[in-house]
Design a protein around this motif. Structure first.
Motif, PDB file in Angstrom:
ATOM      1  N   HIS A  18     -60.414 -30.012  25.576  1.00 57.84           N
ATOM      2  CA  HIS A  18     -61.255 -28.969  26.323  1.00 57.84           C
ATOM      3  C   HIS A  18     -61.973 -28.144  25.233  1.00 57.84           C
ATOM      4  N   ILE A  19     -61.073 -27.604  24.049  1.00 59.49           N
ATOM      5  CA  ILE A  19     -61.634 -26.920  23.059  1.00 59.49           C
ATOM      6  C   ILE A  19     -62.653 -27.877  22.207  1.00 59.49           C
ATOM      7  N   ALA A  20     -62.074 -28.939  21.799  1.00 54.62           N
ATOM      8  CA  ALA A  20     -62.994 -30.107  20.906  1.00 54.62           C
ATOM      9  C   ALA A  20     -64.184 -30.233  21.063  1.00 54.62           C
ATOM     10  N   VAL A  21     -64.350 -30.700  22.701  1.00 47.00           N
ATOM     11  CA  VAL A  21     -65.646 -31.008  23.335  1.00 47.00           C
ATOM     12  C   VAL A  21     -66.309 -29.905  23.357  1.00 47.00           C
ATOM     13  N   SER A  22     -65.936 -28.767  23.598  1.00 44.79           N
ATOM     14  CA  SER A  22     -66.937 -27.341  23.932  1.00 44.79           C
ATOM     15  C   SER A  22     -67.440 -27.114  22.690  1.00 44.79           C
ATOM     16  N   LEU A  23     -66.589 -27.199  21.369  1.00 49.05           N
ATOM     17  CA  LEU A  23     -67.121 -27.079  19.995  1.00 49.05           C
ATOM     18  C   LEU A  23     -68.435 -27.933  19.623  1.00 49.05           C
ATOM     19  N   ALA A  24     -68.062 -29.101  20.080  1.00 52.93           N
ATOM     20  CA  ALA A  24     -69.192 -30.211  19.589  1.00 52.93           C
ATOM     21  C   ALA A  24     -70.321 -29.922  20.604  1.00 52.93           C
ATOM     22  N   ALA A  25     -70.315 -29.655  21.823  1.00 50.66           N
ATOM     23  CA  ALA A  25     -71.473 -29.080  22.645  1.00 50.66           C
ATOM     24  C   ALA A  25     -72.244 -27.952  22.237  1.00 50.66           C
ATOM     25  N   VAL A  26     -71.530 -27.213  21.641  1.00 51.59           N
ATOM     26  CA  VAL A  26     -72.090 -25.898  21.054  1.00 51.59           C
ATOM     27  C   VAL A  26     -73.136 -26.345  19.886  1.00 51.59           C
ATOM     28  N   GLU A  27     -72.635 -27.208  19.170  1.00 49.50           N
ATOM     29  CA  GLU A  27     -73.468 -27.788  18.144  1.00 49.50           C
ATOM     30  C   GLU A  27     -74.689 -28.671  18.552  1.00 49.50           C
ATOM     31  N   LYS A  28     -74.475 -29.551  19.684  1.00 49.15           N
ATOM     32  CA  LYS A  28     -75.436 -30.488  20.437  1.00 49.15           C
ATOM     33  C   LYS A  28     -76.543 -29.614  20.835  1.00 49.15           C
ATOM     34  N   ILE A  29     -75.911 -28.638  21.631  1.00 53.69           N
ATOM     35  CA  ILE A  29     -76.946 -27.845  22.452  1.00 53.69           C
ATOM     36  C   ILE A  29     -77.696 -26.802  21.933  1.00 53.69           C
ATOM     37  N   GLY A  30     -77.040 -26.546  20.722  1.00 54.07           N
ATOM     38  CA  GLY A  30     -77.208 -25.219  19.893  1.00 54.07           C
ATOM     39  C   GLY A  30     -77.084 -23.948  20.743  1.00 54.07           C
ATOM     40  N   ALA A  31     -75.945 -23.911  21.297  1.00 49.95           N
ATOM     41  CA  ALA A  31     -75.693 -22.729  22.320  1.00 49.95           C
ATOM     42  C   ALA A  31     -75.030 -21.469  21.314  1.00 49.95           C
ATOM     43  N   SER A  32     -75.128 -20.319  21.958  1.00 50.94           N
ATOM     44  CA  SER A  32     -74.643 -19.071  21.261  1.00 50.94           C
ATOM     45  C   SER A  32     -73.109 -18.999  21.650  1.00 50.94           C
ATOM     46  N   LYS A  33     -73.012 -19.339  22.865  1.00 51.11           N
ATOM     47  CA  LYS A  33     -71.354 -19.352  23.380  1.00 51.11           C
ATOM     48  C   LYS A  33     -70.985 -20.240  24.437  1.00 51.11           C
ATOM     49  N   VAL A  34     -69.721 -20.046  24.689  1.00 53.42           N
ATOM     50  CA  VAL A  34     -69.104 -20.974  25.984  1.00 53.42           C
ATOM     51  C   VAL A  34     -68.453 -20.212  26.750  1.00 53.42           C
ATOM     52  N   ILE A  35     -68.833 -20.121  27.891  1.00 49.99           N
ATOM     53  CA  ILE A  35     -67.860 -19.346  29.126  1.00 49.99           C
ATOM     54  C   ILE A  35     -67.057 -20.258  29.667  1.00 49.99           C
ATOM     55  N   LEU A  36     -65.688 -20.171  29.671  1.00 48.86           N
ATOM     56  CA  LEU A  36     -64.744 -20.854  30.546  1.00 48.86           C
ATOM     57  C   LEU A  36     -64.777 -20.440  31.644  1.00 48.86           C
ATOM     58  N   ILE A  37     -64.769 -21.268  32.701  1.00 50.89           N
ATOM     59  CA  ILE A  37     -64.546 -20.871  34.162  1.00 50.89           C
ATOM     60  C   ILE A  37     -63.276 -21.243  34.801  1.00 50.89           C
ATOM     61  N   PRO A  38     -62.241 -20.973  34.600  1.00 45.05           N
ATOM     62  CA  PRO A  38     -61.189 -21.615  35.556  1.00 45.05           C
ATOM     63  C   PRO A  38     -61.475 -21.480  36.955  1.00 45.05           C
ATOM     64  N   ALA A  39     -61.135 -22.681  37.851  1.00 45.42           N
ATOM     65  CA  ALA A  39     -61.416 -22.736  39.213  1.00 45.42           C
ATOM     66  C   ALA A  39     -60.239 -22.234  39.953  1.00 45.42           C
ATOM     67  N   ARG A  40     -60.566 -21.771  40.811  1.00 47.72           N
ATOM     68  CA  ARG A  40     -59.407 -21.211  41.971  1.00 47.72           C
ATOM     69  C   ARG A  40     -58.781 -22.323  42.589  1.00 47.72           C
ATOM     70  N   ARG A  41     -59.738 -23.249  42.830  1.00 53.77           N
ATOM     71  CA  ARG A  41     -59.419 -24.388  43.543  1.00 53.77           C
ATOM     72  C   ARG A  41     -60.194 -25.530  43.469  1.00 53.77           C
ATOM     73  N   SER A  42     -60.051 -26.683  42.848  1.00 49.78           N
ATOM     74  CA  SER A  42     -61.188 -27.545  42.982  1.00 49.78           C
ATOM     75  C   SER A  42     -61.335 -28.579  44.188  1.00 49.78           C
ATOM     76  N   PRO A  43     -62.662 -28.076  44.686  1.00 43.37           N
ATOM     77  CA  PRO A  43     -62.846 -29.034  46.082  1.00 43.37           C
ATOM     78  C   PRO A  43     -63.055 -30.549  45.535  1.00 43.37           C
ATOM     79  N   HIS A  44     -62.965 -30.769  44.359  1.00 40.10           N
ATOM     80  CA  HIS A  44     -63.164 -32.028  44.012  1.00 40.10           C
ATOM     81  C   HIS A  44     -61.954 -32.808  43.943  1.00 40.10           C
ATOM     82  N   LYS A  45     -60.743 -32.016  43.809  1.00 42.77           N
ATOM     83  CA  LYS A  45     -59.530 -32.604  43.308  1.00 42.77           C
ATOM     84  C   LYS A  45     -58.748 -32.423  44.718  1.00 42.77           C
ATOM     85  N   HIS A  46     -57.787 -33.326  45.013  1.00 42.96           N
ATOM     86  CA  HIS A  46     -56.813 -33.168  46.399  1.00 42.96           C
ATOM     87  C   HIS A  46     -55.719 -32.204  46.001  1.00 42.96           C
TER      88      HIS A  46
END
Ligand code: ATP
Length: 214
Positions: A18-46
């Protein structure tokens, strides 16, 4: 325009991938920050998360401690069920104002579900989605979306995809290794490892106890 990455997930537990891909995405996108958003419950996973909200939140804090690029938002934990990504995006847009552009990070393993997400078409027009490749999975293929999403939405997804390092780590693998008594020290941070051990998370004897406060 300031670019902000939104990275939602169950983070059960957060891992080095999670951390490694976030950091790579910051570089690729030129983003100033990453907001990590833990899900309460994933409607996509059983499966429900196996750790309590407060534990998942605590591990996220430990994983990014001292790194100013990361923020953690409890926005979805504070919302009742079910919780939809479009509501999260709209709330954050209101909070940060029009001067920001948002990029939602999504591993390719989640791509198949995307057209079924609540108000997918609106969501994709209101927020950029950056699909990342993932170790152990095929490269993104958007062709199956024809007829399920508009050509504009599919085109936008294609253009926004990003190449991130291929890291074959998953939370499922971590939970499996813990049950089997195997080492996870190279796939989670030292602080997260100590937390898991101290609280005996993901072991067979581990009962979901405690509370959902964080
Ligand atoms: P689980 O094994 O429990 O399904 P996970 O490892 O996929 O968990 P999540 O918290 O569900 O982790 O993932 C959140 C987001 O991060 C998803 O979009 C997922 O595709 C992405 N992701 C997780 N691990 C990786 C990885 N190693 N490389 C690229 N993307 C990843």
């Amino acid at each position: 325009m300031e670019k902000i990455i939104l990275f939602g997930g169950t983070f059960d537990p957060v891992h080095n991938g999670h951390i490694a891909v976030s950091l790579a995405a910051v570089e690729k996108i030129g983003a100033s920050k990453v907001i990590l958003i833990p899900a309460r419950r994933s409607p996509h996973k059983h499966q429900k998360p196996l750790a309590m909200d407060n534990d998942r939140m605590a591990m996220l804090k430990l994983a990014v401690a001292g790194n100013a690029l990361f923020e953690i938002s409890p926005i979805e934990l504070n919302r009742g069920e079910p919780s939809y990504t479009i509501d999260t995006v709209r709330q954050l847009k209101q909070k940060f104002g029009k001067a920001c552009e948002f990029y939602w990070l999504l591993g390719v393993d989640m791509l198949g579900d995307l057209p079924k997400w609540y108000k997918a078409e609106e969501l994709l027009s209101e927020c950029n989605f950056s699909v990342m490749n993932r170790g152990g999975f095929e490269k993104p293929d958007f062709s199956f979306m024809t007829g399920k999403l508009s050509p504009e939405a599919i085109d936008k997804l294609r253009k926004n995809q990003i190449q991130t390092p291929l890291i074959d780590i998953s939370s499922t693998e971590i939970r499996r290794r813990i049950v089997d008594g195997q080492d996870i020290s190279e796939i989670v941070s030292a602080a997260v490892l100590s937390y898991i051990q101290k609280h005996k998370l993901y072991t067979l004897g581990h009962q979901l106890s405690g509370n959902d406060e964080f």
